[in-house]
Design a protein around this motif. Structure first.
Motif, PDB file in Angstrom:
ATOM      1  N   ARG A 125       0.426  -0.726   0.358  1.00 47.49           N
ATOM      2  CA  ARG A 125       0.081  -0.340   0.278  1.00 47.49           C
ATOM      3  C   ARG A 125       0.667   0.736  -0.128  1.00 47.49           C
ATOM      4  O   ARG A 125       1.888   1.400   0.609  1.00 47.49           O
ATOM      5  CB  ARG A 125      -0.988  -0.118   1.539  1.00 47.49           C
ATOM      6  CG  ARG A 125      -1.755  -1.342   1.275  1.00 47.49           C
ATOM      7  CD  ARG A 125      -2.553  -0.738   2.271  1.00 47.49           C
ATOM      8  NE  ARG A 125      -2.351  -0.492   3.096  1.00 47.49           N
ATOM      9  CZ  ARG A 125      -3.248  -0.053   4.889  1.00 47.49           C
ATOM     10  NH1 ARG A 125      -4.314  -0.568   4.686  1.00 47.49           N
ATOM     11  NH2 ARG A 125      -2.432   0.039   6.136  1.00 47.49           N
ATOM     12  N   VAL A 126       0.845   1.858  -0.749  1.00 50.10           N
ATOM     13  CA  VAL A 126       1.126   3.603  -0.926  1.00 50.10           C
ATOM     14  C   VAL A 126       0.265   4.675  -0.847  1.00 50.10           C
ATOM     15  O   VAL A 126      -1.075   4.828  -1.747  1.00 50.10           O
ATOM     16  CB  VAL A 126       2.386   3.905  -2.361  1.00 50.10           C
ATOM     17  CG1 VAL A 126       2.918   5.381  -1.700  1.00 50.10           C
ATOM     18  CG2 VAL A 126       3.032   2.418  -2.280  1.00 50.10           C
ATOM     19  N   LEU A 127      -0.216   4.991   0.657  1.00 56.22           N
ATOM     20  CA  LEU A 127      -1.183   5.924   0.553  1.00 56.22           C
ATOM     21  C   LEU A 127      -1.019   7.268   0.763  1.00 56.22           C
ATOM     22  O   LEU A 127       0.172   7.714   2.308  1.00 56.22           O
ATOM     23  CB  LEU A 127      -2.083   5.668   1.626  1.00 56.22           C
ATOM     24  CG  LEU A 127      -2.698   3.654   1.658  1.00 56.22           C
ATOM     25  CD1 LEU A 127      -3.103   3.539   2.784  1.00 56.22           C
ATOM     26  CD2 LEU A 127      -3.608   3.428   0.255  1.00 56.22           C
ATOM     27  N   PRO A 128      -1.430   8.248   0.938  1.00 53.43           N
ATOM     28  CA  PRO A 128      -1.267   9.816   1.038  1.00 53.43           C
ATOM     29  C   PRO A 128      -2.199   9.934   2.894  1.00 53.43           C
ATOM     30  O   PRO A 128      -2.476   9.085   3.176  1.00 53.43           O
ATOM     31  CB  PRO A 128      -2.094  10.409   0.174  1.00 53.43           C
ATOM     32  CG  PRO A 128      -3.066   9.784  -0.593  1.00 53.43           C
ATOM     33  CD  PRO A 128      -2.912   8.587  -0.145  1.00 53.43           C
ATOM     34  N   LEU A 129      -1.327  10.625   3.722  1.00 59.45           N
ATOM     35  CA  LEU A 129      -2.049  11.037   4.848  1.00 59.45           C
ATOM     36  C   LEU A 129      -2.847  12.019   4.353  1.00 59.45           C
ATOM     37  O   LEU A 129      -3.111  13.152   3.598  1.00 59.45           O
ATOM     38  CB  LEU A 129      -0.632  10.915   5.186  1.00 59.45           C
ATOM     39  CG  LEU A 129       0.406   9.823   6.100  1.00 59.45           C
ATOM     40  CD1 LEU A 129       1.613  11.025   6.919  1.00 59.45           C
ATOM     41  CD2 LEU A 129      -0.247   9.308   7.069  1.00 59.45           C
ATOM     42  N   PRO A 130      -3.562  12.259   5.309  1.00 59.20           N
ATOM     43  CA  PRO A 130      -4.684  13.557   5.755  1.00 59.20           C
ATOM     44  C   PRO A 130      -3.735  14.790   5.944  1.00 59.20           C
ATOM     45  O   PRO A 130      -2.439  14.355   6.370  1.00 59.20           O
ATOM     46  CB  PRO A 130      -5.998  12.415   7.045  1.00 59.20           C
ATOM     47  CG  PRO A 130      -5.191  12.037   7.134  1.00 59.20           C
ATOM     48  CD  PRO A 130      -4.412  10.803   6.769  1.00 59.20           C
ATOM     49  N   SER A 131      -4.192  15.907   6.087  1.00 57.31           N
ATOM     50  CA  SER A 131      -3.390  16.781   6.592  1.00 57.31           C
ATOM     51  C   SER A 131      -3.331  16.969   7.989  1.00 57.31           C
ATOM     52  O   SER A 131      -4.311  16.114   8.967  1.00 57.31           O
ATOM     53  CB  SER A 131      -4.717  17.971   6.254  1.00 57.31           C
ATOM     54  OG  SER A 131      -5.814  17.857   6.997  1.00 57.31           O
ATOM     55  N   GLU A 132      -2.275  17.838   8.218  1.00 56.99           N
ATOM     56  CA  GLU A 132      -2.186  17.318   9.774  1.00 56.99           C
ATOM     57  C   GLU A 132      -3.430  18.194  10.515  1.00 56.99           C
ATOM     58  O   GLU A 132      -3.589  17.442  11.838  1.00 56.99           O
ATOM     59  CB  GLU A 132      -1.209  19.000  10.371  1.00 56.99           C
ATOM     60  CG  GLU A 132       0.211  18.166   9.222  1.00 56.99           C
ATOM     61  CD  GLU A 132       1.321  19.487   9.583  1.00 56.99           C
ATOM     62  OE1 GLU A 132       1.609  20.413  10.424  1.00 56.99           O
ATOM     63  OE2 GLU A 132       2.632  18.944   8.652  1.00 56.99           O
ATOM     64  N   ASN A 133      -4.353  18.545  10.101  1.00 56.97           N
ATOM     65  CA  ASN A 133      -5.579  19.316  11.334  1.00 56.97           C
ATOM     66  C   ASN A 133      -6.931  18.023  10.812  1.00 56.97           C
ATOM     67  O   ASN A 133      -7.607  18.610  11.943  1.00 56.97           O
ATOM     68  CB  ASN A 133      -5.733  20.723  10.411  1.00 56.97           C
ATOM     69  CG  ASN A 133      -5.096  21.485  10.638  1.00 56.97           C
ATOM     70  OD1 ASN A 133      -4.163  21.433  11.707  1.00 56.97           O
ATOM     71  ND2 ASN A 133      -4.629  22.508   9.942  1.00 56.97           N
ATOM     72  N   TRP A 134      -6.447  16.418  10.373  1.00 56.93           N
ATOM     73  CA  TRP A 134      -7.350  16.022   9.896  1.00 56.93           C
ATOM     74  C   TRP A 134      -8.001  15.758  11.364  1.00 56.93           C
ATOM     75  O   TRP A 134      -9.671  15.690  11.679  1.00 56.93           O
ATOM     76  CB  TRP A 134      -7.143  14.896  10.135  1.00 56.93           C
ATOM     77  CG  TRP A 134      -6.482  14.094  10.228  1.00 56.93           C
ATOM     78  CD1 TRP A 134      -4.933  13.746  10.651  1.00 56.93           C
ATOM     79  CD2 TRP A 134      -7.272  12.539  11.498  1.00 56.93           C
ATOM     80  NE1 TRP A 134      -4.581  13.709  11.442  1.00 56.93           N
ATOM     81  CE2 TRP A 134      -6.021  11.973  11.509  1.00 56.93           C
ATOM     82  CE3 TRP A 134      -8.106  12.031  11.017  1.00 56.93           C
ATOM     83  CZ2 TRP A 134      -6.620  11.163  12.728  1.00 56.93           C
ATOM     84  CZ3 TRP A 134      -8.331  10.490  12.315  1.00 56.93           C
ATOM     85  CH2 TRP A 134      -7.366  10.425  12.866  1.00 56.93           C
TER      86      TRP A 134
END
Length: 368
Positions: A125-134
């Motif tokens: 899996r290569v997945l983008p992280l949510p923004s820091e304020n998620w």
């Protein structure tokens, strides 16, 4: 003297316009200067000398649109004009998100020295992280207690999570951890390449590593060129995805180093060094930062305004930006922040004086 200092052509793809700066290492000659602009070349005549420079194939000027020729002391001759057609747009994509694919083997190299940091890793899996304020956003949208309040987004053994300026890997048995602190260093050159997030997670910064398929080969990239490319990608990524144009460059120590305001991302720079055997005072990268050679060089660039924040400079503005939700922080190793500040300063002093400042900010083209 002829066009001893060469020229700088700053092109905007979006408006199909260009600013031409004809540069001189000394004051203008006493004899008249004749500037000729053709679709594919520039020519300057003065006295008995004549110098011409051919433009790259993708740049075609509209000579009939020339206007506003004027001389600025210490800044040469300035002339504005239009283009016959816009140059091809540059494909500025976020390298990690495009280059990392599941079910392929990759090698991670130290960008500074080329030593292998991570060898032959395959990700399911290569997945983008949510923004820091998620997490804060979840609380705003949920009518019940946040179900993710105690959850942490840590990659498993076959995961790679992509963040704003970093990616997270499961540490496994990686040997680069520093026992003294959380810094992860290259065992060959001792450069900081990342930091430990937890006992089983390592954060690697995009400015410190180069990723290549295992079957591919590694070729080094000049440090200045690589930093500029990665920072430009981050700025364009966030400005297009989130309509964010102001950024704070922060170090891993939590300190702010630079305030950056993105003006545009469609600039094409064309530079000729002229006939002088020495570099012009307007050289884009200075003696140590020339990414290519030849009579005429081109770069894609993003134009930014910036303020340095080290040693409490611009503290009031930095504090205001810190509390502004319209400003996005970008975190890099502190040493890299200082390198970026040096690159910005060298480029600013290389520009003609009239192009170095805007509304108290310093002006810079970040090339990629």
């Amino acid at each position: 003297p002829g066009m001893a200092g060469g020229f700088l052509l700053e092109i905007r793809r979006g408006t199909q316009s260009a600013l031409l700066v004809i540069r001189y290492e000394a004051e203008l000659p006493s004899s008249p200067v004749d500037v000729s602009v053709a679709a594919d070349c520039l020519e300057v005549r003065s006295g008995g000398s004549c110098e011409a420079a051919a433009l790259p194939a993708e740049v075609r000027l509209a000579p009939s649109s020339c206007r506003g020729l004027h001389r600025l002391p210490g800044g040469g001759l300035h002339l504005r004009m239009g283009l016959r057609r816009p140059p091809h747009g540059a494909d500025l994509v976020f390298t990690l998100r495009e280059s990392l694919k599941p079910l392929k083997n990759y090698v991670f190299y130290c960008q500074s020295c080329g030593d292998i940091i991570v060898k032959d890793r395959k990700f399911l899996r290569v997945l983008p992280l949510p923004s820091e304020n998620w997490s804060a956003l979840v609380e705003e949208w949920c009518c019940h207690p946040n179900p993710f309040a105690r959850s942490t987004l840590h990659p498993q053994g076959d995961d790679c999570f992509l963040g704003d300026t970093f990616f997270l890997l499961n540490s496994g048995n990686e040997p680069h951890k520093s026992k003294e602190n959380t810094r992860v260093i290259c065992k060959r050159c001792k450069t900081m390449v990342g930091e430990t997030v937890s006992s089983d997670t390592i954060k690697y910064y995009v400015t410190e590593v180069i990723i290549r398929p295992s079957e591919g080969s590694f070729s080094p990239t000049p440090r200045s060129q690589f930093i500029q490319s990665m920072v430009a990608q981050c700025l364009v990524e966030f400005s297009s995805a989130k309509s964010t144009f102001r950024f704070t460059i922060k170090g891993d120590n939590g300190k702010s180093y630079i305030l950056i305001w993105l003006l545009n991302s469609d600039t094409l720079l064309v530079e000729s060094s002229g006939s002088s055997s020495s570099h012009s005072v307007f050289t884009l990268f200075g003696d140590n930062f020339m990414p290519s050679s030849g009579p005429v060089r081109t770069w894609n660039a993003v134009k930014v305004l910036y303020h340095p924040c080290i040693k409490s400079r611009n503290k009031g503005l930095a504090d205001a930006w810190e509390n502004d939700i319209g400003v996005h922080p970008l975190k890099f190793p502190s040493e890299t922040c200082l390198e970026l500040l040096l690159i910005l300063g060298l480029s600013t002093t290389s520009l003609p004086p009239s192009l170095r400042c805007m509304n108290s900010f310093q002006v810079r083209n970040i090339c990629y």
